[in-house]
Structure formats: structure tokens, C-alpha cells
Scaffold this motif. Sequence first.
Motif: not given
Length: 487
Positions: A299-319
Amino acid sequence: MGGHHRPPHRAGATRLVVARRAPHQPDAVQRDDDHARGGTVTTTVPRNADELAEALGDTATLTRIVESPDTLKDFITEYAKGQARSDESIVAQIREETQKQFADILRGDQIETINRLNLAPDGAPVARSKHYNPKAPGAGLDKQFGNWTDFLGAVWAGAKGQTAMAAQDQIARIQNAFGSSVPSDGGFLIPESLRSELLRVSLEMSVVRSRARVVPMETLTVPYPMIDSTSNASSVYGGIVGYWTEEGGTLVDSAPTFGRITLTAKKLTLYSEIPNELFTDSIISLEQFMGESYPEALAWFEDVAFTEGNGVGQPLGYLNAPAAVSVAKESGQSAGTIVWENIVKAYSRMLPSSIGRAVWVAHIDTFPELATMALSVGTGGSAVWIGNGDGAGAPPMTILGRPVIFTEKASTVGTAGDINFVDFGYYLIGDRQAMQAETSTHFKFGNDKTAMRVIERVDGQPWIKSAITPKKGSNTLSPFVKIATRA
């Protein structure tokens, strides 16, 4: 046949029969005497504990009551019915407790026990999380590996023996049958019952996943439809136009413009080093570790990515969503502060249709500013969030009627994204629904430890491309609103 029958009534025998009482009259139990041909001996059914004690203390009455199992059953049944009729609170308590138990069962995250015909060969109930997907790749492993003890004991790199080898072969066959849609990263496919349980526990402390729109992914890449809407000034939903026409008038064609978002599963790896003693001496302790620590880390690492991820090799965060809007600081506002005007203006930039499910997500560093912000009135003012003055009790944890979620995963106070107003219904999470676990006893051989990793494939993307221009007004609206940097 197939049921309980009273023994035939013998001539000369005595049988208790229940006579219904008249309104406001006590129930009575009657004794039929065949020799008396219609004569009866009436025994009043007690109305309370004192009368019950009196009846049972009378030898003649007690003899009639316990003359047979049927007479005793009739007496007890009528006494219970009389108590229920005379004391309505008993029925109310039963009804209240029944409703409470059903509410607990129907509430979202509990494990539910399912017992369906032919679901299990032995007919035993099967426990399933509501996040369980019977079509997930790991579902074929549930029968043999129902808990972490069995699974980890079989796939541990140090496991030896025919049983462990057979179990690993079975996992490999299912994993290979799953096809090339899962890259060959090594490791063993985690049974679906264990994967869904990891998700169930992680939801209890997650910020985004528990509120977002989760899309199951059957392949590594899944296109998902979206309405390409940028303005409500002359049309809605990306191109739907409405016209008022006279009866028989010509209709004007209109069609929405649809776009699509491509969800591509990214790899999230959880790594840990575990003493070999846990595998050899205390596998139960390791099961508790997998049931608690790994879900929290997930949950911790998912939330970090879903919040501030840059979309490169990881999710794009809502911020970082292209559709996000920023509320500028107030003129002359001090650095690192939050004022009531920031909150009010952020609220005004939310899509009106999203206000009912939007939440405030704030870094815990913002609490002092939120707790002391005031509404200025002339030369005075008053606190607007915590108003009891003496500091007693917990803060309201809502702002303008919407919940506040404090986290350390948002931006720190004073920077953009330290407090956000978000509708997570506009955030998509692509869930591959396949996890893999792998262990190695060689990497940390000198430390007598087993290196363990769990791999999850997931993606996250905002479900809207840009902020929306309203029908009237100049400020754009969005489901992702943040306060700009106050420096």
C-alpha cells in the motif's frame, strides 16, 4: 416417514393440550382424560419467573407438565411465546442483533464464507476475500496452497524433497500455461487467495487504491475508453450538443469525441532479507509477516506512485495529471502558510459533479496551519476549523463537509500538492492480478539469510486529459485541485 410423530393416544392416557387464552387472559394447558370423556384439568401457563417457580414447585402440576416429552415441550413453547408477547423488548433485541450481524456480513472488507454446491470436493466452506478473482492466473493454485505456510514452505529456495519439487512443478505448469503475457522474471506465481488477501489488508491503509476506479487487466496492456471533454461551453461529454426544435423540425447531428487511455502494467518489486531460521523453524511467524508487513509495504509504495509518479516506468500520479489545476496563493501570503481563502478557492475549482465524493488529501505537516487558520472579519477574526477554543477533543477531520486524509506521501507544507482536493473516481488503477514470489539462499549465503522478492504489476493513470472550461465562468474545473507553492 422422515419426521417425528407423536405416539398414538392410548385409552385412559392423559395428554396436555394448549388452550388459547382469551384476550388479556393467561394461557392455559389442559389435560384431556379419556375416562372422563371430555373432562379437563387446566394448568395455567406462568406469566413470569415467580409463577414459573410456583408451578414447578407444585407436585401435581409438575407431574402433568413432565408426563411425556410432548407435554413438556408444549409447556415450554407456550411459556416462551407468552414471554415474547408480554415483553416486546425481547423481540426488539432479537431484531436489532440480527440486523447488526447481517450489516457486519454485508460490510465491505470482511472475509465472507461461501458454501456453494460442488464448490469444494469435500463440501467444506471456502473463505474468499471480496477482491478474489476466480479468473486470475493464480486461482488454479488455491486448492493446494491455501495459506502462506504451505506456499512459502514449498517455494523456498532451500526446500528439498519430493513434495517441494512436485509443488514447484505444479506452479511452473500453471505459470507456463498462462503464456507469454507474463514476462519471464523468474519466481513462482502467488495463489489468488493469497494475492487477494494481500490487497484486502493493504486497502485498510491505502489512500488511493481504496477510492480509485480499479480495472482488471487480462493482458499487460489494456486500452480503456474515455470521453475527450475539455469544455462545457457549447457541448458536454466531448461533443454532445443539445438543440431545441419545433415539432417536425430538422434534427442536428452531434457525436461525442471518445479518446482512450492505455494502461500498461508496470513492475513493482518488494524486496526483503529473511533469516533462514524463519523458514526452517518458524514458518508460522513468517506467515504473519507476509500477512501484515508485505500488505502495508504494498500500500505504501503504490500510494507514493499513484500520488507523485512521473509515468516513466511507473504510474502517473494525480499530482502530475495534465488535468490538475493549481490555486494561486493570495497576494502577500507568507511562505509556507495556508489561509482560509486558499481552501475556499480550491473548493470552487472542483467539478460540481465530483464534490459529493471528493476528499482533501493533506500532508501531516499542514495540520498546524489548518488548525490555526482564521477567517478575517475587519480587524478581527476567528478560527474556522477547530472552534471549541480550549483544544479539547479531536479535530473535525472535515473541511467544508468533505473528509480530510492526512498522509506523509503528499508534498510538504508550503509546496504545490501539500493540500489537495481530489475525486479519485477520476483515477484509474490497472491491476494485472498476478503476483510472483521468488527466494534465493545464495545472494545472502554468508549471512544465513534468504533474499525474497514479491513482484506486482500495476498501473495508474488520471481518467481525464485536461481541465474543463465551464459553461459560464473563466476558471477551469477539474477533479484534481491543488494549492500552488507559497514561497
